[in-house]
Structure formats: C-alpha cells, structure tokens
Design an enzyme around this catalytic site. Structure first.
Site, PDB file in Angstrom:
ATOM      1  N   CYS A   5      21.165 -41.513   5.492  1.00  0.00           N
ATOM      2  CA  CYS A   5      21.783 -40.262   5.884  1.00  0.00           C
ATOM      3  C   CYS A   5      20.723 -39.181   5.869  1.00  0.00           C
ATOM      4  CB  CYS A   5      22.864 -39.858   4.890  1.00  0.00           C
ATOM      5  SG  CYS A   5      24.255 -40.995   4.822  1.00  0.00           S
ATOM      6  N   GLY A  32      20.797 -41.142  10.718  1.00  0.00           N
ATOM      7  CA  GLY A  32      22.207 -41.520  10.765  1.00  0.00           C
ATOM      8  C   GLY A  32      22.815 -41.179  12.102  1.00  0.00           C
ATOM      9  N   ASN A 106      22.869 -37.894   0.527  1.00  0.00           N
ATOM     10  CA  ASN A 106      22.022 -38.999   0.993  1.00  0.00           C
ATOM     11  C   ASN A 106      21.715 -39.860  -0.217  1.00  0.00           C
ATOM     12  OD1 ASN A 106      18.535 -39.220   2.031  1.00  0.00           O
ATOM     13  ND2 ASN A 106      20.179 -40.705   2.237  1.00  0.00           N
ATOM     14  N   GLY A 107      22.098 -41.124  -0.145  1.00  0.00           N
ATOM     15  CA  GLY A 107      21.861 -42.021  -1.281  1.00  0.00           C
ATOM     16  C   GLY A 107      23.105 -42.818  -1.565  1.00  0.00           C
ATOM     17  N   CYS A 243      11.803 -44.132  -3.111  1.00  0.00           N
ATOM     18  CA  CYS A 243      11.983 -45.292  -2.225  1.00  0.00           C
ATOM     19  C   CYS A 243      10.720 -45.447  -1.380  1.00  0.00           C
ATOM     20  CB  CYS A 243      13.195 -45.067  -1.331  1.00  0.00           C
ATOM     21  SG  CYS A 243      13.305 -46.249   0.027  1.00  0.00           S
ATOM     22  N   TYR A 249       9.140 -46.964   6.634  1.00  0.00           N
ATOM     23  CA  TYR A 249      10.080 -47.252   7.716  1.00  0.00           C
ATOM     24  C   TYR A 249      11.010 -46.094   8.084  1.00  0.00           C
ATOM     25  CZ  TYR A 249      13.779 -49.920  10.145  1.00  0.00           C
ATOM     26  OH  TYR A 249      14.677 -50.391  11.064  1.00  0.00           O
ATOM     27  N   SER A 290       7.985 -49.161  15.479  1.00  0.00           N
ATOM     28  CA  SER A 290       7.859 -49.221  14.024  1.00  0.00           C
ATOM     29  C   SER A 290       6.491 -49.688  13.545  1.00  0.00           C
ATOM     30  CB  SER A 290       8.954 -50.135  13.467  1.00  0.00           C
ATOM     31  OG  SER A 290       8.976 -51.343  14.191  1.00  0.00           O
ATOM     32  N   ASP A 367       4.165 -55.462  12.428  1.00  0.00           N
ATOM     33  CA  ASP A 367       5.451 -54.770  12.282  1.00  0.00           C
ATOM     34  C   ASP A 367       5.572 -54.263  10.854  1.00  0.00           C
ATOM     35  OD1 ASP A 367       7.829 -53.686  13.059  1.00  0.00           O
ATOM     36  OD2 ASP A 367       8.801 -55.573  13.568  1.00  0.00           O
ATOM     37  N   CYS A 404      19.465 -53.640  -0.976  1.00  0.00           N
ATOM     38  CA  CYS A 404      19.316 -52.287  -1.513  1.00  0.00           C
ATOM     39  C   CYS A 404      20.681 -51.778  -1.944  1.00  0.00           C
ATOM     40  CB  CYS A 404      18.753 -51.362  -0.440  1.00  0.00           C
ATOM     41  SG  CYS A 404      18.651 -49.641  -0.999  1.00  0.00           S
ATOM     42  N   CYS A 455      10.544 -46.995  -6.310  1.00  0.00           N
ATOM     43  CA  CYS A 455      11.550 -48.040  -6.246  1.00  0.00           C
ATOM     44  C   CYS A 455      10.992 -49.134  -5.358  1.00  0.00           C
ATOM     45  CB  CYS A 455      12.865 -47.515  -5.663  1.00  0.00           C
ATOM     46  SG  CYS A 455      14.080 -48.850  -5.530  1.00  0.00           S
ATOM     47  N   CYS A 458      13.982 -53.825  -3.480  1.00  0.00           N
ATOM     48  CA  CYS A 458      14.261 -54.811  -2.438  1.00  0.00           C
ATOM     49  C   CYS A 458      13.107 -55.791  -2.235  1.00  0.00           C
ATOM     50  CB  CYS A 458      14.613 -54.110  -1.129  1.00  0.00           C
ATOM     51  SG  CYS A 458      13.387 -52.907  -0.622  1.00  0.00           S
TER      52      CYS A 458
HETATM   53  S1  SF4 Z   1      15.743 -51.047  -2.892  1.00  0.00           S
HETATM   54 FE1  SF4 Z   1      14.175 -50.823  -1.274  1.00  0.00          FE
HETATM   55  S2  SF4 Z   1      15.140 -49.660   0.374  1.00  0.00           S
HETATM   56 FE2  SF4 Z   1      16.418 -49.435  -1.450  1.00  0.00          FE
HETATM   57  S3  SF4 Z   1      15.727 -47.539  -2.417  1.00  0.00           S
HETATM   58 FE3  SF4 Z   1      14.562 -49.204  -3.358  1.00  0.00          FE
HETATM   59  S4  SF4 Z   1      12.714 -49.396  -2.128  1.00  0.00           S
HETATM   60 FE4  SF4 Z   1      14.162 -48.165  -0.951  1.00  0.00          FE
END
Ligand code: SF4
Length: 490
Positions: A5, A32, A106-107, A243, A249, A290, A367, A404, A455, A458
C-alpha cells in the site's frame, strides 16, 4: 509479488489538500492498484472519497472539489489483510465522541485478531475484517481518555507488526512508523506546508523537498498552519527491521530511502552479484523493468574485473550490456492470472525477445526475484528458442523461501519454488545453464546495515516479529492485549 500500500498525508496553509493528495497518490500508484481514497478535514467536518480501482479512475473533478479542507490523507491499496472489496478500501474513517479519525495504513499487524476480539467484547462494532479498522477503534477508544500523543503511544503499545500510518484527527495530520520501521515513511516540505509519504517520489511530484525519513517508533504531527511539524519518539527499540525488499523490488527507483537512492542501491546490489557469482557470457540483459538497475550494475562491475576479481586487460571490455527483452506494458501482471496455464501464456505475451541480440550468444539474464519459478522457466525457454547458446540466470536478491506476514502478497510457502528446492534443483527446473542468487550478507553490506536491522524473514524464514508458528531472529514478543482494561501507561 505484490506491493502493499501507499500512504500520504498533507497539511497546508489555507490551500485545499485534495489535489496535492491526488497527485501524490498517482506517484504511489505502483504500491497498490486495488483501491484509492482521500479523507480531508476542513476544520468543521471530515470528507471522504474512497473507490475501487486506479487513482485516475477513482476520482473525478467533482469528487476532488467536494474534498474540502487543507488537511488530509490518502491511500492506494493492494489488499494484504482483509477482504478484496470496498469495505477494506482506505483511508478508513470513523467519527466518535471526541472527533473524527481517518487512517491510512501500509503494513500488516500480526495481532489484529486478538485486539479485534478484545474491542468487540467491549462493544466496538466492526464493519470490515481488515487490521486498519482495529487500529482506528483502538485509537478512538484511547482518545476518549488521553491526549493525542499519549493515545497514539497506548495504541502503539498494543499493536504488533508492521505499520506506517498517516492519520487525520479532525484537521490534524499525523504520521506514525512502527518501532522497527518495517515499512518506509518520509517527511517532505512543500511551498505552503508539509507532507508525509511512503516514498519520496510523491514529494518530488509536488515539487517538495525531502526532509528525512520518519524514525522507527516516531510520531510526527504536522502543524495545522503548514508551518512545520512536531516529533515525538514514542517507542525506542535496539534494532530496526526495514524490509529489504523495498530497496530490491517495491519502491520506485527514483525514491530515496534511508538517504540512498533506490536506483543506486539496486545498481550496487548488481555489482555485488557480479563479485559473488559473475559468469563470462557474451551478453548481460535485464528482465524489464525489475532487473534493469541490477543488470546495469552487474555489467559495469563486469567491465572492470573478471569473475575472479582480477582487473580486466585494456583490450578486454568484459560483458556487453543489452536490452534483449522488450516488455509489453499493456499485459496484466502474471500474479492475477488465476490458473497456471494462463500465467504461462501471460509471460509470453508480456516479454518479447530481440532475436539479433540473443541468437548464437551466451546470455546472462538478470532479475530481482524468483517466486514460483513460472516466469523464469518461460524466460529461459524463450531465450533458448531464440537461439541462445547458454542461458545463465542471476538474481539480485536471496532466494525467497518463506511467506511475508508484514504486508507483501508473496505466495504461500507451497507455491514458493525455493521453499523446498535447492538452487541446483531450481536451476534444473527452470532449465538454466547456471543460477545464482545474491547472499543475505551482500544485501546487508550494500544497504550498509547490520543484518539485525533488516527484515529478511522471507529469505531466511526467521522474522523480526512474534508470528505464530514461525521462528524469530531476535528477542521479540507480542504485547499482552487480553482483558478489557486499557494497558497501564508508563
Ligand atoms: S518478510 Fe520479506 S517482504 Fe516481508 S517485510 Fe520482511 S523482507 Fe519485506
């Protein structure tokens, strides 16, 4: 993968906020596309217009004219929690005893259900299953007993997860970033006021100047006359959890996050990719759009050193950078195609190879990610059908092994190709001659962050939040929100 978002908020000196918000939402459209909305306040009453669809379709002249007031917030949404319908479109607005609230989020909260149950037991009626309404009700309840700053602090003490919020409380505009700063939020100065936005590209669109990022755990209150802003550091934590995929990305390449232009960060990730796993081929090409910045950095580094890190001889130009794949911009994203068969056809419609760049050559294609593997398999096949002698795939991020929970619509664990396959197995599945990802250490290195300030959930399967059934990479736990009592203030 889908962006989450985009949020924005402005407070201006006398001028209506609706049009600046509308233009800012245009700049954030990539975050979004499901719905768009604006809430303004004119000092007497709140005005709201929220519609499903793109920004350009959601607002007409009359809608903007009706959004009176020099304070307001906006939102573009791709659904991450809650239903895919208008009941979850934002900004969420609510009127209560001590005024009105508008919220753009957003989140994604990981304890929204607990708080919703507790508030529902205390008599709050919910109109959606989204987590933004949970924040709105919690804040509204706290505002009955506390001033604005203390009410926000109480709510921050109860919600757990990822949030960058822009909020209107009557005609006061606020911005809040979660204590780990998972999602971006920045402050900008306009000619006649201030703006809060997910990305600095929105500030640029309004000819404003980026002031700084909102700090993790900070509340920013824009002054009502557009004269400045007040800052309150409400929560402090040892580590952040930005993140890393924002840099890789989601964010626009022309946005600045953490004082770094996203495009430059991506180029540097591409350079690192060459130093970690460079392979000599005739041509390097990006998957548009990308992979473009990664490929440009990769090719630059390849022109300077060999894959072993040795400087190139004067007559050795390294690898040629070329655009070998053309993108049809009018084809929908592959993820909205419901069946595998449709997804596969969509990839072919979306990318058209330039035969003369590829035929008889060894090719490296770059990519930013492999999610299900569908696109990469199709791509390798496409390049081989065009006469590529070898196809090497390089990815400017680590392999995605887990979902995620913080607001990215990524895919389930079962759908993620890397969740149960090694890099060699994926290489075989996509039929590439070689495949390499960037390491997590390289990401931290390029972003100049300690791994614990990012973070990486993922790509490591260890999250910076307390998520049921998942591992964490730090000492973190959910707040206790049980019972109907407000938590004691400190
Ligand atoms: S899990 Fe991956 S996509 Fe989600 S917030 Fe963490 S780094 Fe970002």
């Amino acid at each position: 993968m889908t962006e989450k978002c985009g949020v924005v908020g402005v407070s201006l000196d006398g001028r209506d906020a609706a049009r600046p918000l509308y233009y800012a939402l245009y700049a954030l459209q990539h975050r979004g596309q499901e719905s768009a909305g604006i809430v303004t306040h004119d000092g007497f009453q709140q005005h709201s217009h929220v519609e499903m669809g793109l920004v350009g379709d959601a607002f007409g002249e009359d809608d903007l004219d009706a959004l009176n007031g020099s304070a307001g917030i906006g939102h573009v949404r791709y659904p991450t929690a809650g239903s895919v319908d208008s009941s979850c479109a934002q900004p969420f607005s609510v009127s209560f005893k001590s005024g009105s609230l508008g919220l753009s989020h957003n989140g994604n909260l990981v304890n929204a259900d607990e708080i919703r149950d507790e508030l529902a037991a205390a008599g709050h009626a919910f109109t959606s299953d989204g987590d933004t309404e949970v924040i709105a009700h919690d804040l509204a309840r706290n505002l009955l007993e506390e001033d604005l700053v203390r009410a926000v602090k109480r709510t921050m003490g109860r919600i757990h997860g990822s949030y960058s919020l822009t909020i209107t409380h009557d005609d006061t505009v606020l911005g809040v970033r979660d204590p780990q700063g998972n999602r971006p939020l920045c402050i900008g100065e306009l000619e006649d006021g201030y703006i809060l936005a997910s990305e600095s590209a929105a500030i640029d669109t309004l000819d404003g100047d980026l002031v700084r990022d909102v700090r993790p755990g900070e509340l920013v209150v824009l002054q009502e006359d557009g004269d400045g802003f007040d800052s309150y550091q409400l929560v402090e934590q040892e580590n952040t959890a930005h993140c890393f995929f924002e840099h890789v990305y989601f964010a626009r390449p022309d946005s600045v996050i953490d004082d770094t232009l996203v495009y430059e960060a991506r180029r540097n990730l591409g350079r690192k990719l060459w130093s970690e796993s460079g392979v000599e081929t005739d041509v390097v090409m990006p998957v548009p759009d990308s992979g473009r910045a990664f490929a440009s950095g990769y090719a630059d580094a390849a022109s300077e050193t060999t894959p072993d890190g040795e400087p190139r001889a004067a007559d050795d130009n390294g690898v040629e950078f070329a655009e070998g794949l053309m993108k049809n911009r009018y084809v929908g994203r592959t993820f909205i195609m419901p069946t595998q068969d449709e997804r596969e056809r969509a990839v072919r419609l979306k990318l058209n190879p330039i035969k003369s760049t590829i035929e008889g050559k060894t090719v490296t294609v770059i990519d930013d990610s492999i999610v299900r593997g569908t696109t990469s398999t199709q791509l390798v096949q496409l390049l081989k059908d065009c006469g590529a002698e070898e196809v090497h795939v390089r990815i400017g991020a680590p392999a995605i092994v887990a979902p995620c929970y913080m607001g990215i619509d990524m895919a389930t664990r079962e759908e993620l190709i890397a969740s149960d396959k090694s890099t060699a197995e994926i290489r075989d599945e996509i039929d590439a001659d070689s495949l390499a990802y960037l390491s997590t250490d390289a990401v931290a290195d390029v972003l100049e962050k300690d791994r614990l300030d990012l973070c990486l959930g993922c790509v490591t399967g260890e999250y910076p939040y307390d998520i049921e059934g998942e591992e964490t990479d730090r000492d973190v736990s959910r707040p206790d929100v049980g019972g109907t009592q407000l938590p004691a203030d400190d």
